[in-house]
Structures are given as structure tokens and as C-alpha cells.
Design an enzyme around this catalytic site. Sequence first.
Site, mmCIF file in Angstrom:
data_model
loop_
_atom_site.group_PDB
_atom_site.id
_atom_site.type_symbol
_atom_site.label_atom_id
_atom_site.label_comp_id
_atom_site.label_asym_id
_atom_site.label_seq_id
_atom_site.Cartn_x
_atom_site.Cartn_y
_atom_site.Cartn_z
ATOM 1 N N ARG A 27 0.822 -1.218 0.000
ATOM 2 C CA ARG A 27 0.000 0.000 0.000
ATOM 3 C C ARG A 27 0.860 1.275 0.000
ATOM 4 O O ARG A 27 0.589 2.197 -0.780
ATOM 5 C CB ARG A 27 -0.970 -0.023 1.185
ATOM 6 N N ASN B 105 -6.266 -2.620 2.018
ATOM 7 C CA ASN B 105 -6.280 -4.080 2.046
ATOM 8 C C ASN B 105 -7.724 -4.544 2.170
ATOM 9 O O ASN B 105 -8.540 -3.899 2.830
ATOM 10 C CB ASN B 105 -5.497 -4.612 3.249
#
Length: 759
Positions: free
Chosen positions: A19, A37
Site C-alpha cells: 500500500r 487491504n
Amino acid sequence: MHKTYRIIINGRVQGVGFRPYVSKLARKMGLTGMVSNNEEGVIIFASGASDDVLEFYQELVSNPPPVARIKGHKMVKSKSIAYDTFEIVPSSTKGKLNLALTPDFGICPSCSEEISNPDDRRFNYPFTTCVNCGPRWSLTNTFPFERAHTSMSAFSMCPACQYEYEDQQDRRFHSQTNSCPNCGVQLELTDDEGTLIHLDPNLLFRELSDLILKGKIIAIKNTGGYLLCCDAANPEVVQRLRRLKRRPNKPFAILYPSMDLIRKEIGLDHEEITALTSSERPIVIVSSKDFKGELALDELAPGLSQLGVMLPYSGILELLAREFGRPLVATSGNIHGSPIISDKDKALELISDVADYFLHHNLSILNAQDDSVIKFSFRNRQRVLFRRSRGFAPNYFDDVLSNKTKILALGGHLKSTIAFTPNDYVYLSQYLGNLDHYEVYARFVDTLAKFMRIFKESPDCILVDKHPAYLSTQYGEELAIKKKVPLYKIQHHRAHFASVLGEHNLFGHDADILGVVWDGTGYGDDGQIWGGEFFSYQGGEMKRTGHFEYFDWLAGDKMSKEPRLSLFSLNNDAKATFLNDKFSAQELAIYTSIKISNKLQTSSVGRVFDALASLLDFCDMNSYEGEGAILLENAVQDYNPALLKIYIRPGDDGMIPTKLLWKGIYKDFLDGLDKEEIILNFLFTLANVVIAMAELRGTQKIALSGGVFQNTVLVDMLRELAQNKFELFFNRNLAPNDENISIGQLMYYTHCIDQQIKE
């Protein structure tokens, strides 16, 4: 005109800095949107010009973070959304988990440098990690991988750590294991009774080093569990550790402080260096024949000219090894045969008689793991995985399973593992151990329960070994009744063969494939003990096509622990006086009587190795699994094929004349042939038998599995004999031993049993 696209990337993409990487790349390319996520991996919404988003997408999947592993990805046009910037948003899960779990990663160079720098705020802080390194599976309670789902949730980040966590330009941007001395994990040193020893934290590792130098044994709680450490150059303390740990001969792993010192004392090749410095940081077994250091070699690896070495993979080991500056024994914190311990109270209860001091910490280890072990063959540098655990578990990426059945495979008995397919992935547990030990069995049950809890799934069917006495089989039978799902019993050696076919995507292949499965023991379809098997696989059907000629299986499980019994079984010389040195008169009378009335037979190649080890006086009683075979391999390394002979060839019926093979070996023994030559002739014969069987069957593809193929000399011989005429397939990301049984069961069910059910 700006457009919005939804991108989903799955695989090993959580807990690897994915990320933060996405966010940095998007901002750099002028895109807006968000990344988070979810239960399937990483989900991205990216807004910008179509060409820019496409370029962003292609860069993501082509050059992911170093420890990420992408399995699948897709990009679709979405409803246009006006974002002000590009942000990481908290994870949300709306469905069941469908992503790769994240293994532990070895400490990266940047974190290693920080803990060694007196001017850095993380100087001497052993739990220093970033998005590229540190424990993951060891600390995982559930997924998606967020701090709240790990045992790090017990520690709140201080302002400085929180700033790093939120800073797009920082290496710890969204690092879920981020901490420092002010807010993180705390260490404590105690004696063997648990009494706290007060020290300046900055002097702790110097004190540990001094204690080790004085001959003390230290139990250190590492990120995967406790390790027992002592001075690897001190023969007296190494022998004391052996005695207290009840591990008389099995070699100890050696922790080196640096690659430079390993190169100076041992010398390594490219493959070994690459493995030692990889993110998995396994133990690598290397030759010690040209060793130039001061280690207590005879005590560390009795009777062997090889060592298992590793580099520090955690901050604790890095700081200890750096301070000590010399090699250390770093072996599992347990009594031989029991699983590695991760709980403080358990450690003080079970190994306080072994360790003089304990280094504890207050970070809970939720999934204890042993170190992984690999070795490379001497001549062809073929990699052989001996133990698949820390750094590799709990993922298995080389799957070719296409069915949607939720399958639970409970593996074997001696080298237990569990495999589960609750979604699109295959999950393979870390090495668990021998289920004869209560603590190992308890960990087996706990690991199984955890898999079902994490994925919130129960199996549609359960797979077990055909051996009725295996505890994994018995547990599976009970669980199948409880869950009201079908149970399938899969023959041990068929599972071994299927593990290789699965690894190399060979199922459904049109050509006939020869399967060669050699190991110590496995319950056969005919009720006998198999272990020297040949199979064929073609068109979804697996058949046993040959095997080593049966000989007597004596005294049950004792035979696998006492190579002298294999020698007694194969011996056909009534005048063999050497048996008197290996058995008492009473034992000889008892075993002679058993042999006369015996009905249980075996085809085990592993037991032939044992018989040879006993005949040549390498080993009459195994103090650890496979000791006799390991000592045989250790006695040889390089060879000249032109000087070797072949004792036997297979019969046209696919039978291998075991007794004739032994007759040739025994004749060389009586003729006084050098031990090394006898061993090499034996291995060369085995390799030629494989090639001859392939020629007999007219097949060019050979798949090999089973513990015997941990013998790297045999592997080298096979590769050289095969040349370009035959294609050899070995286990590559699985150990050839019984650790692969659970995956093999999955593969066999999916491609053989399930196909038959559908038809």
C-alpha cells in the site's frame, strides 16, 4: 478527461509494503484515489488520464515491492470519483479471506544499519523493522495484515513512530510492526529460576556476550520462539548442551555474525550466498572440509564434514552476533523431539535445566517456527529443501488446483504438516514435527484449529494417510465424523509422487511419467511396508508398476531407529561374525526367531541405506532420524563415474532384486573394498536403476520424491546420467521428505480421486 479505475492485486501483497508503494507511485505519477487491504489482497481506486492509469497499473505489476509476490491482478473501469489526493485508507473486509498469508522476513540492510548506529534512535533496539522486513506470520492472529490483527497491537506507537507511519517518504510508511525503544517491546534477562537481573539496556548484549564467553548457555526468545545459544568454539559447553538437550549427535546450527566471516572460515559459492542472504534467511548446509576457523567441529557435527550455518535474521540475533563477534550455536529451544517453545512460562518450566540464563521479551509469538534448512548438491548445485518453515510458511504458490472444494489434508506422522484450500490459495503450515510427541501433536491440533478460524471455513472433505496408526489419520477420522464430511485415505507414496507432479504442473500431461518414490516407511496398499516404489502416471491414472524386492520388516518402528536391524534382515551369511558385535546373544536368538515366523515385509530403500550404514560401522543405532544415511552421504562427495560399477539392473517385470543388490555389496565388503567405493557403487547403482526403469518403460519424464532424495550425491548422479535424454523433476519448493505428504494428498485428491468422482 480524468477517469477512475478499480485495480485488484492478489497474492503475497499484505505486510510487504504494498500500500505505501502504491500510494507513493500514484502521487509521483499525478494520480488521485485510494488504496486499502481487503479479504482478497489490495484494492486500488485510481483517477487520472486513462494512459497515466494504465502506465501506473503496468508499473505496479511489473515492479512490485521486493518481498511481494503477485498471483493475479485485474483493472476495470469504475464509476468516476473525484478524489482530492491519493490516500491509504483503513482495511475493510466484507467477505471471507482469500489472499496469501505473509511469512517472516529477515532483517533488511537498512534496519541492520540503524540498530548498529550509536547516533540512531533505534540503536540496540532488537525489534527494529520496516515494510521490507521483520516477523509477520509469527505475530499473526488473523488477517488482513493490520497491526490490530497481530500481537503488535499490545504496543501503541509513540509520536515519533506515528510520524514515520504517516510520512509518505519514510521507509516505515504504514509499517504495521513499527516500534522503537520508547514504545516497543521490552527485554528482560533472568537466571534459570526466573529471577530478574537488572542491567542498563545498552549493556544487555555485552553482558550476554560475556556470559557466553564464560561458557554459559543462554535461552533467547527470538521472533519465532526460543533459541539455545552458546559459544560454538567451546567443546565443553557444546557437549554440555548436547547432554542437557538430549541430542547426542544431531548437528547444531551455527549463527555467524557476518558473511565476511563465513567466507573467511568456510568459503561459499554463489547459490549458498544467495540463500543465506535471502529474505527467508534459512540455515544452509555447507561443507566444512576446508574449514579455517576455530569451531569445535567434532562436537558441533559429530562424524560429519558439513555444517548448517545461517546469518542473523532478527534484530536480537543481529545484536548478539555482532557483540560476540564469533560463531554461536543457535539451536531450537526445546528438548530433542519436542516443538520449539515460544512462551516464557513454558520455557522456564521445560528448559531451565538446559539454559543458565534466559533473555525474554513481552511480544507474544503466536505461531512458533523452526528455522528452514536447505542444501545444494556438490557437483550440480541442485537445491534441496530439508525443512520448510520460517520464511516460507504458511504459503504455497506453485499450486495447480482448479476445483472449489475446501480440502483439508493432514499429512503424515514423522514430519507433520497441514495443507488447506479454503479459497483460491493453498496454505501449507510450517514444519510441525513428529506426532509421537505430545507437544507436537498439541501444536498440530492448534495449527489446524487456527487455519479454520482465520479463514472462517470448514473443510468439505478431509484427506489422511492410509496408515491406520498415524495420529494425523486418527484425528482426521474423528474430525470427519464431527464435521460430517467425507474422508479419503491416500497411500503415502502416491502422495509423494503427486507432490512432484503438482509442483511441476504435470497432471493431465499426455506422456507417461515415471514416478520414483524412495523413503524409509509407508503403509502400502497390500498391507506391507513400502519405500522403494515405481509408479506411472498418465491420463489421470496413477499405477504402481514396480518396486524393490521385499525383505523382512522386523520389530516394528524399532527397525527405522536401529540400522543394525536392517542389516540383520538383509544378512544371508550364517557365518557373519560381525553381528556378534552389534547384538547380544539373547537379541540374536529373539530376532532369529522373529525372522523365521515373520510375515511383514518391506521394499524400503531407506532401510537398505540403514543396513549399509551398519555393515560399514557408521551407525548401528540412530540417535536422530536418518543418521545412518546422513553419515553415508557424508563419507563421499566427488566421484569418477568411470570407476564405479553397477550391482544390479531391474527385471523386465519392474522388480528390483534387493537381495542380489545386497549380495554384491556384501561381496565387496568381504573383499575389503574401500568403504567410500562401496557407498559410491551403491548410489551409482540406484541412479542407474532409475534410468534403466525409464528406458524399460520408454518414458522420458521422471518425477522423484521421498526422503532418499535428500541425498545430494544421488541427485547429482541422476542428473549426470539423465543428461538430455531424460527430464528429471524433483521437489523444488517442498522438502522431498514427509513434509510434502499433505500437499501431495491435496494434489492426488484433486487430480485423481476428484476427477474420478466427476466422471
